[in-house]
Write a protein that holds these residues in place. Structure first.
Motif, PDB file in Angstrom:
ATOM      1  N   UNK A  46       0.824  -1.205   0.000  1.00  0.00           N
ATOM      2  CA  UNK A  46       0.000   0.000   0.000  1.00  0.00           C
ATOM      3  C   UNK A  46       0.864   1.263   0.000  1.00  0.00           C
ATOM      4  N   UNK A  47       2.006   1.207   0.681  1.00  0.00           N
ATOM      5  CA  UNK A  47       2.902   2.361   0.704  1.00  0.00           C
ATOM      6  C   UNK A  47       3.413   2.667  -0.695  1.00  0.00           C
ATOM      7  N   UNK A  48       3.811   1.635  -1.428  1.00  0.00           N
ATOM      8  CA  UNK A  48       4.251   1.832  -2.808  1.00  0.00           C
ATOM      9  C   UNK A  48       3.114   2.411  -3.645  1.00  0.00           C
ATOM     10  N   UNK A  49       1.924   1.826  -3.514  1.00  0.00           N
ATOM     11  CA  UNK A  49       0.777   2.245  -4.317  1.00  0.00           C
ATOM     12  C   UNK A  49       0.407   3.703  -4.036  1.00  0.00           C
ATOM     13  N   UNK A  50       0.221   4.044  -2.762  1.00  0.00           N
ATOM     14  CA  UNK A  50      -0.188   5.404  -2.420  1.00  0.00           C
ATOM     15  C   UNK A  50       0.931   6.411  -2.682  1.00  0.00           C
ATOM     16  N   UNK A  51       2.177   5.984  -2.507  1.00  0.00           N
ATOM     17  CA  UNK A  51       3.294   6.880  -2.796  1.00  0.00           C
ATOM     18  C   UNK A  51       3.343   7.257  -4.265  1.00  0.00           C
ATOM     19  N   UNK A  52       3.144   6.278  -5.136  1.00  0.00           N
ATOM     20  CA  UNK A  52       3.161   6.537  -6.582  1.00  0.00           C
ATOM     21  C   UNK A  52       1.951   7.372  -6.992  1.00  0.00           C
ATOM     22  N   UNK A  53       0.787   7.062  -6.447  1.00  0.00           N
ATOM     23  CA  UNK A  53      -0.418   7.831  -6.776  1.00  0.00           C
ATOM     24  C   UNK A  53      -0.317   9.265  -6.270  1.00  0.00           C
ATOM     25  N   UNK A  54       0.234   9.450  -5.065  1.00  0.00           N
ATOM     26  CA  UNK A  54       0.421  10.789  -4.527  1.00  0.00           C
ATOM     27  C   UNK A  54       1.371  11.591  -5.409  1.00  0.00           C
ATOM     28  N   UNK A  55       2.453  10.957  -5.832  1.00  0.00           N
ATOM     29  CA  UNK A  55       3.404  11.636  -6.702  1.00  0.00           C
ATOM     30  C   UNK A  55       2.783  12.014  -8.034  1.00  0.00           C
ATOM     31  N   UNK A  56       1.991  11.112  -8.599  1.00  0.00           N
ATOM     32  CA  UNK A  56       1.330  11.383  -9.885  1.00  0.00           C
ATOM     33  C   UNK A  56       0.345  12.542  -9.751  1.00  0.00           C
ATOM     34  N   UNK A  57      -0.422  12.560  -8.665  1.00  0.00           N
ATOM     35  CA  UNK A  57      -1.392  13.632  -8.435  1.00  0.00           C
ATOM     36  C   UNK A  57      -0.694  14.983  -8.304  1.00  0.00           C
ATOM     37  N   UNK A  58       0.393  15.017  -7.527  1.00  0.00           N
ATOM     38  CA  UNK A  58       1.087  16.290  -7.323  1.00  0.00           C
ATOM     39  C   UNK A  58       1.814  16.731  -8.582  1.00  0.00           C
ATOM     40  N   UNK A  59       2.393  15.779  -9.323  1.00  0.00           N
ATOM     41  CA  UNK A  59       3.058  16.110 -10.581  1.00  0.00           C
ATOM     42  C   UNK A  59       2.063  16.721 -11.563  1.00  0.00           C
ATOM     43  N   UNK A  60       0.849  16.184 -11.597  1.00  0.00           N
ATOM     44  CA  UNK A  60      -0.180  16.725 -12.484  1.00  0.00           C
ATOM     45  C   UNK A  60      -0.522  18.165 -12.117  1.00  0.00           C
ATOM     46  N   UNK A  61      -0.479  18.495 -10.825  1.00  0.00           N
ATOM     47  CA  UNK A  61      -0.702  19.878 -10.405  1.00  0.00           C
ATOM     48  C   UNK A  61       0.494  20.752 -10.787  1.00  0.00           C
ATOM     49  N   UNK A  62       1.687  20.219 -10.636  1.00  0.00           N
ATOM     50  CA  UNK A  62       2.893  20.980 -10.936  1.00  0.00           C
ATOM     51  C   UNK A  62       2.963  21.386 -12.409  1.00  0.00           C
ATOM     52  N   UNK A  63       2.599  20.480 -13.298  1.00  0.00           N
ATOM     53  CA  UNK A  63       2.752  20.782 -14.720  1.00  0.00           C
ATOM     54  C   UNK A  63       1.691  21.750 -15.221  1.00  0.00           C
ATOM     55  N   UNK A  64       0.677  22.033 -14.399  1.00  0.00           N
ATOM     56  CA  UNK A  64      -0.305  23.043 -14.782  1.00  0.00           C
ATOM     57  C   UNK A  64       0.129  24.446 -14.378  1.00  0.00           C
ATOM     58  N   UNK A  65       1.265  24.516 -13.656  1.00  0.00           N
ATOM     59  CA  UNK A  65       1.809  25.818 -13.280  1.00  0.00           C
ATOM     60  C   UNK A  65       2.659  26.365 -14.424  1.00  0.00           C
ATOM     61  N   UNK A  66       2.996  27.655 -14.331  1.00  0.00           N
ATOM     62  CA  UNK A  66       3.729  28.325 -15.411  1.00  0.00           C
ATOM     63  C   UNK A  66       5.124  27.725 -15.598  1.00  0.00           C
ATOM     64  N   UNK A  67       5.520  27.579 -16.848  1.00  0.00           N
ATOM     65  CA  UNK A  67       6.873  27.161 -17.168  1.00  0.00           C
ATOM     66  C   UNK A  67       7.125  25.672 -17.126  1.00  0.00           C
ATOM     67  N   UNK A  68       6.087  24.867 -17.171  1.00  0.00           N
ATOM     68  CA  UNK A  68       6.267  23.412 -17.096  1.00  0.00           C
ATOM     69  C   UNK A  68       7.033  22.889 -18.311  1.00  0.00           C
ATOM     70  N   UNK A  69       7.949  21.923 -18.105  1.00  0.00           N
ATOM     71  CA  UNK A  69       8.706  21.363 -19.232  1.00  0.00           C
ATOM     72  C   UNK A  69       7.986  20.220 -19.934  1.00  0.00           C
ATOM     73  N   UNK A  70       6.767  19.900 -19.499  1.00  0.00           N
ATOM     74  CA  UNK A  70       6.072  18.745 -20.080  1.00  0.00           C
ATOM     75  C   UNK A  70       4.567  18.952 -20.043  1.00  0.00           C
ATOM     76  N   UNK A  71       3.854  18.090 -20.782  1.00  0.00           N
ATOM     77  CA  UNK A  71       2.395  18.111 -20.814  1.00  0.00           C
ATOM     78  C   UNK A  71       1.852  16.927 -20.016  1.00  0.00           C
TER      79      UNK A  71
END
Length: 291
Positions: free
Chosen positions: A39-64
């Motif tokens: 569960x730690x692996x699963x939630x850790x990866x999902x948490x990272x994916x969720x936050x990364x998706x928020x990060x790339x919506x900010x200005x200057x993102x290097x990816x879509x």
């Protein structure tokens, strides 16, 4: 974690881990156990994916978003395959020629191997998408520590990877089932706090509250240094694997500490590189010529 330490500050006898009511799985159906480590692996990866998706919506993102989706898949493979192969290569080479290598549920993952696996995954996605590799590393690095924290908490719940015997009165010292009748450091919680929570908060704050994201390499360099220093320090409190105790006896440092030294050096070099380059978006346009 902090409440646990505070609640035991006045206790003179070591805490008995077995009396905390912990077990390594959430529930069991037949022979199947849903283990906290999974569960730690699963939630850790999902948490990272969720936050990364928020990060790339900010200005200057290097990816879509499509690149974030690809990174979610390939980095997951990199963590699992790299972590397991790294454990075999760095800590238990005999696994490389054994069927036991594929029994992931039996434990045995290497953080350094996982890092290598993630770097390979980032390289693959960056080359396919023609992305700035170093900036993608920055964005991924911000999301690693909190996921790492969940893994170390799961180690504590499992009663594994415990610390060395305490050498003086430590109010939160614990007796772990596999460690004999000796009070030990709960080093899993030290790692969760230092390499996980503290480093994660620093990186997230730098990303959202400063312009660190515009200096390619700064965030991933700081992550690498932070992880390397945190691991090096915490290894003084962590019990070495039984089959690697000779490394400490012969060199004074554990295998994990020796692996952390090049991490610190590489991280510092990347940070120097980041600070000696102009931040992205600060290049001035040429002045207009007058007639």
């Amino acid at each position: 974690m902090l409440s646990l330490l505070a609640a035991t500050a006045a206790v003179s006898e070591p805490i008995q881990w077995a009396e905390l009511g912990l077990r390594p799985y959430l529930f069991e159906i037949g022979g199947f156990q849903l283990r906290y480590y999974s569960l730690a692996y699963l939630f850790g990866i999902l948490l990272g994916y969720w936050h990364l998706s928020k990060m790339i919506r900010s200005h200057g993102s290097p990816m879509a978003q499509r690149h974030a989706d690809d990174l979610f898949f390939y980095c997951t493979l990199g963590v699992i395959l790299g972590g397991r192969l790294g454990y075999a290569a760095f800590y238990k080479p005999d696994l490389l020629t054994s069927i036991e290598l594929f029994k992931l549920w039996g434990g045995g993952m290497s953080f350094h191997g996982g890092v290598i696996g993630v770097l390979v995954a980032i390289t693959w996605v960056a080359r396919r998408g023609n992305l700035n590799w170093l900036r993608v590393c920055d964005y991924i690095a911000v999301n690693v520590p909190l996921a790492y924290m969940l893994g170390r908490i799961a180690n504590f719940i499992n009663g594994e990877l415990y610390g060395r015997p305490v050498e003086s009165d430590v109010a939160w010292a614990m007796v772990f089932p596999g460690g004999g009748d000796v009070a030990r450091h709960p080093s899993q919680l030290y790692q969760a706090g230092l390499e996980g929570l503290m480093l994660g908060v620093v990186l997230i704050a730098l990303f959202w509250l400063t312009r660190a994201r515009y200096r390619p390499g700064l965030l991933v360099g700081l992550f690498t240094v932070g992880m390397g220093v945190g691991r090096f320090v915490n290894e003084f409190f962590r019990e070495p694997d039984a089959h690697l105790a000779y490394v400490v006896a012969e060199t004074g440092l554990s295998r994990g500490q020796w692996l952390s030294l090049p991490m610190i050096a590489v991280g510092l070099a990347v940070m120097v590189y980041a600070f000696t380059r102009k931040p992205i978006g600060t290049t001035k346009a040429p002045a207009a010529r007058t007639a």
